[in-house]
Design an enzyme around this catalytic site. Structure first.
Site, short mmCIF file in Angstrom:
data_model
loop_
_atom_site.label_atom_id
_atom_site.label_comp_id
_atom_site.label_asym_id
_atom_site.label_seq_id
_atom_site.Cartn_x
_atom_site.Cartn_y
_atom_site.Cartn_z
CB ILE A 569 -0.95 -0.02 1.22
CG1 ILE A 569 -1.92 -1.19 1.11
CG2 ILE A 569 -1.71 1.30 1.32
CD1 ILE A 569 -2.79 -1.39 2.33
CB THR A 650 2.06 -0.66 9.14
OG1 THR A 650 1.51 -0.04 10.32
CG2 THR A 650 3.29 0.11 8.71
CE LYS A 674 -8.95 -3.80 8.86
NZ LYS A 674 -8.10 -3.55 7.68
CB ALA A 706 -9.98 -0.44 -0.37
N GLY A 759 -2.50 -12.71 -4.58
CA GLY A 759 -2.16 -11.64 -3.65
C GLY A 759 -3.34 -11.02 -2.95
CE LYS A 777 -11.83 -4.24 6.19
NZ LYS A 777 -11.81 -4.80 4.82
#
Length: 917
Positions: A569, A650, A674, A706, A759, A777
């Site tokens: 990311i 991260t 999160k 996302a 992935g 979430k």
């Protein structure tokens, strides 16, 4: 005649070498008498000049631009009659300093610049060649100290000029110059010998010796110009510039006498190009002297005023005047214009612009001064004039520059007996004057209870002693409580002509200093409001300068960015920033500077911004061991940029635990992690309280969905008064991919393996199949909705078989997963038989304040059954969207879309800070 004649015969060098003075006043006086020289006024003017004035004054003749005397006002007796000095826009004045005249090649460049000027008449002021003035002063110092090496030093001076002349000139011009150089050096040798014998030199004698550097450079340049065929004369300004001492090692020009002498000089040598010596002048008694510090600039300004020049150009080795010292502020910019007052204020407070007195001669005639770079002719430079143009818009233009003065001490005189007592301030500053100290700044409380002022630190001891002595009785009687000295101070001055008419300038300045954690010791502002001056600790000065400059000169949306986690990311985000930064700056004035990148083992730091086109290579070659504390300190302690943001890319709990401290430091935080928002409730509430109290921003859109606008949609509903009833969704892109592709043609374990290879899953697929990520979430959305739920309050039905949860590795888990394919096939078949599909969802029941994560079945016409790939879908059931939920759908996994969500948060932060929408 190039040099000044000595009126008596100096002893030959050989004879002087054999003679040593006895330590007697009579011998010293005899040698001093030997030095006395007298200049004939006839030498300067070609004959006696007398001026008588009745009631008229000098007027400029409109049609010819000549200076003509008013009728019966002035009578001038001179050899040539009806010869007038032309004045006005036909003249351009150029000044070239020692750096510009430093080598033969540079002198030729100067000649080319002069020849390229299309002005009708040009007057060129030159300094001595680079370092020659220091060499000449050193000659006198060595001779006074009876250091025999003065002769060697003189030979070095001679060699320097002879070599330069041979490289620059040829033929008859070279012969003439070398002949004069030999003659001057011979005279100097005899004079220095006399100084050596006496062990002393008067100031005028020293000035005479030192002035030869300008004489030689002026002659060389005039010969270089003549080589091109242009008519050129050179001027010894001691014949023209007459000054009188004004105290404090300063001199004032006698403009009337200068004008008479210049007119007389021009009557004899009316060339179109005149090369004149800078720095040197003479007294009314025709004794050689200098114009002291920055004398060549002063010479140019005086001469420019005398001829009413179109402009005076000061040629240097910089592109113009900077908004701050570029050695201290890397983001300093070149100013296109300055007013006379702004330039004066900047010069007074230490900016390397011009000496304040240089501005005075041209200011009265509104002659602009232009600062230009001889080594970069494409740079337009800085124009100093009466009415400068606006630089950067309204508020930005009100402060033109910042300047600092170091090595100061603050003296504070305080006492209740000062209030209402006439003469106290006068007595204080009379004491300061008596010891010869220079007061840089004064500040007095309106209650008259105290007065403080700044003086050079080297002078504060005598000032303090004098004040204690002068006010001994008042201190003893208690009328004065103390005379306090604070050493180690600096001054920071904000300068701008438009500050007086712009509200809020002081507020912005002091807010910038406060955010940089700078303590201000004293403040002063004149009624003209051209500057705001603050006194602070010298150790804080550079930090204060950078903070203040960045607030006024950088974009309000300049962001210093630190990125934690340059993995999938973070790496995608860095590449997106690389491709879009220039576009954002040009179109939206958003200036993003990544000044730090850190991984788990190494970090890369920069004060002004990392080159994102090669961030991977730099992270390998120039990185240092990673330390999160040092990384954050680098960001928070960087006061070049007004706003800082840390981007945590991260999934690390320990990194998330630092958010509170970062917000407390005033650093904005953006993250897709999160862990902070779904961690222990008390820590989450503490974090949100700090975020509001510190006036910082904490954005985390990418924690759910996302790059999808899930958090912002939820906030929009709540902030507009809607009430959340239920939130249900497929929150995991990984599990969405698995169940969208589990259609009966392949075994469940094969689909999981495919997702792992593509992935989509974590390195250990159990992290996705466990449902914990989905539960986090749900907790994030619950807390955003106002529900105080813990992660443990959310029941989760894991997709990991109990017998496989204890597998020692991901590979072992993948090897054993096929043994459960039959169970998964049966569940899928049962759902298919009922016209339904399997979907792994998270649900929040806001009414009952509960949530859950589980595998559910949905009819094929349900929106949740229509997904493909790794899409996420979230349905908001609210008071307004009760019959038909508000649905947000789109890709919910992948580095690019997640990085895009983080990037959106960065732009949202910029918008909050003032970027255009």
């Amino acid at each position: 005649m190039q040099g000044l004649a000595v009126s008596c015969q100096l002893p030959p060098a050989a004879a002087a070498a054999r003679w040593r003075p006895r330590a007697s006043s009579s011998n010293r006086e005899a040698v001093l008498q030997c030095w006395k020289y007298e200049l004939s006024q006839d030498h300067y003017l070609g004959g006696p000049l007398r001026i008588g004035q009745s009631q008229g004054s000098l007027h400029r003749h409109r049609s010819t631009n000549f200076l003509r005397p008013a009728a019966a006002a002035i009578s001038v007796e001179q050899d040539e009659v009806n010869t007038y000095l032309p004045k006005g826009d036909m003249w351009s004045v150029h000044k070239f300093g020692g750096t510009c005249m430093g080598t033969p090649k540079r002198i030729q460049c100067v000649a080319n610049i002069v020849l390229g000027d299309s002005s009708e008449r040009k007057l060129i002021i030159v300094s001595a060649m680079s370092k020659v003035t220091d060499m000449m002063y050193n000659l006198v110092q060595k001779a006074q100290s009876r250091d025999d090496s003065y002769a060697i030093a003189l030979a070095e001076v001679f060699e320097k000029h002879m070599t330069a002349a041979k490289d620059l000139l040829d033929g008859e011009d070279l012969a003439r110059f070398l002949s004069q150089l030999h003659s001057d050096v011979s005279n100097l040798r005899a004079m220095l010998r006399a100084i050596y014998i006496a062990g002393h030199a008067t100031e005028s004698f020293s000035d005479f010796v030192v002035g030869h550097g300008e004489l030689w450079s002026a002659q060389m340049l005039s010969y270089a110009i003549k080589k091109s065929g242009a008519p050129c004369s050179w001027m010894d300004t001691r014949e023209v510039l007459v000054v009188t001492p004004s105290g404090c090692n300063q001199v004032d020009p006698d403009y009337l006498e200068c004008e008479k002498r210049l007119q007389k000089w021009f009557s004899r040598q009316p060339a179109e190009i005149i090369v004149a010596t800078g720095f040197i002048a003479s007294t009314a008694g025709n004794i050689p002297t200098t114009l002291k510090r920055d004398g060549s600039d002063f010479s140019a300004a005086i001469v420019g005023s005398l001829v009413r020049a179109r402009q005076v150009t000061i040629w240097t080795d910089v592109d113009g005047v900077f908004s701050a010292d570029p050695r201290k502020v890397s983001e300093a910019v070149i100013l296109s214009t300055l007013s006379y007052q702004e330039a004066w204020e900047m010069s007074y407070f230490g900016a390397n612009v011009l000496h304040p007195r240089t501005i005075i001669p041209v200011m009265k005639d509104n002659i602009p001064i232009v600062i230009r770079n001889m080594f970069n002719l494409s740079a337009p430079g800085t124009m100093i004039c009466k009415q400068p143009a606006n630089e950067n818009g309204d508020l930005d233009a009100c402060v033109k520059s910042f300047a600092t003065v170091d090595n100061l001490a603050l003296v504070n005189v305080e006492g209740t007996g000062m209030a209402g007592v006439p003469g106290t301030a006068s007595a204080i500053f009379s004491a300061v004057k008596d010891v010869g100290a220079n007061v840089i700044m004064i500040s007095q409380a309106s209650s008259e209870h105290s007065v403080c002022f700044a003086v050079p630190e080297k002078e504060v001891a005598v000032v303090s002693a004098e004040l204690h002595d002068r006010f001994r009785e008042a201190l003893a009687a208690g009328r004065l409580s103390k005379v306090e000295v604070i050493n180690g101070c600096s001054i920071l001055a904000a300068v701008g002509l438009r500050m007086a008419s712009t509200p809020g300038v002081s507020a912005i300045l002091f807010d910038a200093l406060a955010k940089a954690n700078i303590n201000v010791r004293a403040i002063a502002q004149g009624c003209s409001e051209y500057n705001i001056t603050v006194v602070l600790k010298q150790q804080d000065c550079v930090r204060a300068l950078r903070a203040a400059h960045s607030r006024f000169f950088l974009s309000k949306t300049t962001l210093a960015v630190g990125i934690i986690g340059p993995g999938l990311i973070g790496g995608a985000l860095l590449n997106q920033l690389k491709n879009q930064t220039a576009v954002l700056k040009e179109n939206m004035n958003i200036d993003l500077r990544v000044i730090g990148i850190t991984g788990s083992s190494t970090m890369l730091l920069s004060d002004t911004g990392i080159d994102l086109t090669q961030w991977k290579q730099l992270l390998q070659k120039e990185a240092e061991p990673a330390d999160i504390g040092s990384f954050v300190h680098h960001l928070s302690d960087n006061h070049v940029f007004p706003n800082k943001v840390l981007v945590d890319c991260t999934a690390d709990t320990s990194v998330a635990s630092h958010y509170y401290d970062w917000l407390k430091k005033g650093i904005h935080v953006i993250t897709p992690n999160k862990k902070a928002n779904s961690g222990p409730l008390d820590q989450y509430l503490k974090l949100r309280t700090m975020q509001r109290a510190s006036y910082t921003h904490y954005f985390y859109e990418a924690t759910v969905g996302a790059g999808l606008p899930i958090i912002s949609t939820l906030r929009g509903l709540l902030e507009t008064g809607d009430k959340i009833l239920r939130i249900e969704g497929i929150f995991s892109g990984t599990l969405s991919y698995i169940f969208n592709n589990f259609e009966g043609t392949r075994a469940f374990s094969d689909v999981v393996a495919e997702a792992r290879e593509a992935g989509y899953t974590e390195p250990d697929p159990r992290d996705d199949l466990s449902g914990t990520d989905v539960a986090r979430k749900v907790v994030v959305l619950a807390r955003e909705s106002g529900l105080r739920l813990e992660l443990s309050d959310i029941p989760v039905k894991s997709l990991v078989p109990e017998t496989l949860a204890s597998c020692s590795s991901a590979d072992e888990f993948m090897q054993k997963l096929p043994s459960f394919d039959e169970d998964w096939a049966r569940q899928r078949s049962d759902a298919e038989a009922a016209g339904e599909v399997l979907r792994y969802v998270g649900a929040l029941d806001a009414v009952n304040r509960s949530g859950q994560v589980e595998l559910r079945r949905y009819r094929r016409d349900h929106p949740f059954a229509q997904l493909s790939g790794s899409d996420n879908i979230i349905a908001f059931t609210t008071s307004r969207y009760k019959e038909q939920p508000l649905i947000v759908r789109g890709p919910g996994a992948g580095a690019e879309v997640t990085a895009g969500g983080v990037f959106c948060d960065i732009l949202r932060l910029a918008s909050y800070l003032g970027a255009p929408s």
